[in-house]
Design a protein around this motif. Structure first.
Motif, PDB file in Angstrom:
ATOM      1  N   GLY A 146       0.821  -1.199   0.000  1.00 23.55           N
ATOM      2  CA  GLY A 146       0.000   0.000   0.000  1.00 23.55           C
ATOM      3  C   GLY A 146       0.857   1.250   0.000  1.00 23.55           C
ATOM      4  O   GLY A 146       2.071   1.210   0.178  1.00 23.55           O
ATOM      5  N   CYS A 148       0.480   5.566   1.258  1.00 32.13           N
ATOM      6  CA  CYS A 148      -0.376   6.511   1.972  1.00 32.13           C
ATOM      7  C   CYS A 148      -0.903   7.641   1.098  1.00 32.13           C
ATOM      8  O   CYS A 148      -1.804   8.370   1.508  1.00 32.13           O
ATOM      9  N   THR A 150      -1.045   7.195  -2.779  1.00 33.97           N
ATOM     10  CA  THR A 150      -1.594   6.670  -4.042  1.00 33.97           C
ATOM     11  C   THR A 150      -2.335   5.344  -3.873  1.00 33.97           C
ATOM     12  O   THR A 150      -2.704   4.717  -4.848  1.00 33.97           O
ATOM     13  N   ARG A 151      -2.534   4.917  -2.640  1.00 33.49           N
ATOM     14  CA  ARG A 151      -3.243   3.681  -2.286  1.00 33.49           C
ATOM     15  C   ARG A 151      -2.430   2.418  -2.542  1.00 33.49           C
ATOM     16  O   ARG A 151      -2.303   1.584  -1.667  1.00 33.49           O
ATOM     17  N   ASP A 202      -0.654  -0.919   4.013  1.00 35.54           N
ATOM     18  CA  ASP A 202      -1.028   0.462   4.320  1.00 35.54           C
ATOM     19  C   ASP A 202       0.101   1.447   4.041  1.00 35.54           C
ATOM     20  O   ASP A 202      -0.137   2.524   3.506  1.00 35.54           O
ATOM     21  N   CYS A 229      -4.437  -3.754  -7.888  1.00 36.38           N
ATOM     22  CA  CYS A 229      -5.673  -3.093  -7.446  1.00 36.38           C
ATOM     23  C   CYS A 229      -6.748  -4.128  -7.142  1.00 36.38           C
ATOM     24  O   CYS A 229      -7.410  -4.079  -6.101  1.00 36.38           O
ATOM     25  N   TYR A 234      -9.255  -2.578  -4.706  1.00 36.26           N
ATOM     26  CA  TYR A 234      -9.461  -1.268  -5.308  1.00 36.26           C
ATOM     27  C   TYR A 234      -9.890  -1.418  -6.757  1.00 36.26           C
ATOM     28  O   TYR A 234      -9.584  -2.427  -7.418  1.00 36.26           O
ATOM     29  N   ASP A 238      -9.378   4.021  -8.844  1.00 32.64           N
ATOM     30  CA  ASP A 238      -8.936   4.539  -7.558  1.00 32.64           C
ATOM     31  C   ASP A 238      -7.466   4.965  -7.581  1.00 32.64           C
ATOM     32  O   ASP A 238      -7.008   5.678  -6.679  1.00 32.64           O
ATOM     33  N   VAL A 239      -6.738   4.502  -8.592  1.00 32.08           N
ATOM     34  CA  VAL A 239      -5.308   4.813  -8.723  1.00 32.08           C
ATOM     35  C   VAL A 239      -5.110   5.442 -10.098  1.00 32.08           C
ATOM     36  O   VAL A 239      -4.795   4.763 -11.077  1.00 32.08           O
ATOM     37  N   PRO A 274      -6.501  -3.871   2.744  1.00 35.34           N
ATOM     38  CA  PRO A 274      -5.963  -2.729   3.481  1.00 35.34           C
ATOM     39  C   PRO A 274      -6.895  -2.354   4.623  1.00 35.34           C
ATOM     40  O   PRO A 274      -8.119  -2.519   4.535  1.00 35.34           O
ATOM     41  N   GLY A 276      -7.599   0.587   5.881  1.00 31.96           N
ATOM     42  CA  GLY A 276      -8.263   1.885   5.813  1.00 31.96           C
ATOM     43  C   GLY A 276      -7.721   2.861   6.845  1.00 31.96           C
ATOM     44  O   GLY A 276      -8.206   3.984   6.986  1.00 31.96           O
ATOM     45  N   ALA A 279      -6.415   6.312   5.428  1.00 25.93           N
ATOM     46  CA  ALA A 279      -7.466   7.264   5.053  1.00 25.93           C
ATOM     47  C   ALA A 279      -8.050   7.941   6.287  1.00 25.93           C
ATOM     48  O   ALA A 279      -8.349   9.139   6.274  1.00 25.93           O
TER      49      ALA A 279
END
Length: 368
Positions: A146, A148, A150-151, A202, A229, A234, A238-239, A274, A276, A279
């Protein structure tokens, strides 16, 4: 190996697994010329051991070198440039690459010290390190993990390591996604060997590794990141840099046309999701063109404060500023040299997580 192929192998003997997946993918056939200059681009974002979930396992490099040597390829070099503020030489040692380089007599190239030249990357001017530009065949070795900001980070974003630090900083002022997509029109992605052994889902810099004991192989970096993804729950949308790279002709994100080759089966199927957490913690931050090192250190500090029971929703009314966009701004509280004009600011480029932690405990609580 075709562009739409995806190879997967499970296990715990990572060097052996690497040799097996490369045989199945016929890497030697893809390279062809035995005199080709072959580069390895691992993921050494900072000086942490692979077990942390941040960096590429040395066994993948060793297995690839042994495979290439067995097939008559010997013109090999390992190259990487850690993130801004990181020490690439320390990262080489932390990951065991100095040992690998010595054992197999392979040069280690610190791209933070390399020269660079500007190229036209599909309409965007980008400087690329000369060592990376000089190879005939690049093996991209990212960690599936992951990020922080760009996911996800895998094949496409891993190529940020082949540009000088000044460009890395500029990428953040441009919003990361667009320059990452354009970079991959000039940075080679001839073969992608993904370390999906225990990446942190993450944080790019690791800390909470998730065991998967899996290695993946791709010939298409866009397909690779689309697969990541899907693996992490995802959507490609999302990216944004994935679709941007696809539109620039870097590859295809069409997983429906992919051909998946599982070389074996895991003893236990693990679902990776992930948390979350990033976020949620980001609600306490105001970021503007923030570099990954600064932003990541701040998120880690906030995570520690959260675990200590320090955070309260009321703190969101007074978020912590971070990023190059605040160089000429003022405000109540910020971290990093770019917020030096703020009433309270923790200096550093980047400041460490512990420095930010102590700073926020002293100055933030009374301002909430």
């Amino acid at each position: 190996m075709k562009k739409n192929d995806i190879f997967l192998i499970y296990g715990t003997d990572y060097k052996k697994m690497t040799r097996e997946i490369l045989e199945a993918a016929d890497l030697a056939g893809m390279i062809g010329d035995r005199d080709a200059r072959i580069g390895f681009k691992p993921n050494l974002v900072l000086a942490k051991p692979p077990e942390s979930g941040a960096t590429t396992h040395a066994e993948l490099l060793a297995g690839t070198i042994e495979y290439l040597h067995a097939h008559g390829f010997h013109n090999i070099r390992i190259m990487e440039g850690s993130w801004v503020g990181g020490d690439t030489e320390r990262a080489f040692r932390a990951a065991g690459y100095d040992r690998i380089a010595g054992q197999y007599r392979i040069p280690l190239i610190n791209l933070q010290k390399d020269s660079a030249r500007e190229y036209d990357a599909a309409g965007m001017k980008i400087r690329l390190c000369d060592a990376a530009a000089s190879v005939d065949f690049m093996i991209n070795m990212p960690v599936l993990k992951g990020h922080c900001q760009t996911r996800i980070t895998c094949a496409l974003k891993n190529n940020k390591g082949v540009i000088p630090n000044s460009e890395k900083r500029r990428f953040h002022t441009l919003g990361l996604h667009k320059p990452i997509a354009h970079l991959n029109t000039i940075a080679r992605n001839d073969f992608i060997l993904v370390d999906n052994i225990c990446g942190d889902l993450d944080f790019e810099e690791g800390g909470s590794p998730v065991p998967m004991d899996r290695i993946l192989a791709f010939a298409d970096p866009v397909l690779c990141d689309a697969f990541v993804c899907d693996t992490m729950g995802y959507a490609v949308e999302d990216v944004p840099y994935i679709s941007m790279a696809e539109k620039l002709g870097v590859g295809s994100a069409d997983l429906s046309s992919a051909s998946v080759h599982m070389l074996n089966h895991p003893g236990e199927v693990r679902t990776i999701t992930p948390s979350g957490k990033v976020a949620r913690l980001a609600r306490y931050v105001t970021a503007s063109d923030a570099c990954s090192a600064c932003y990541g250190a701040l998120i880690h500090a906030l995570n520690q404060l959260d675990e200590e029971g320090f955070l309260d929703r009321s703190f969101q009314k007074n978020p912590v500023a971070v990023g190059q966009g605040f160089r000429s701004a003022s405000g109540p509280i910020g971290v990093g040299n770019c917020t030096r004009r703020f009433a309270c600011s923790q200096p550093g480029c980047p400041p460490s997580t512990n420095e930010i932690l102590s700073f926020l405990k002293e100055h933030w609580k009374g301002r909430s």
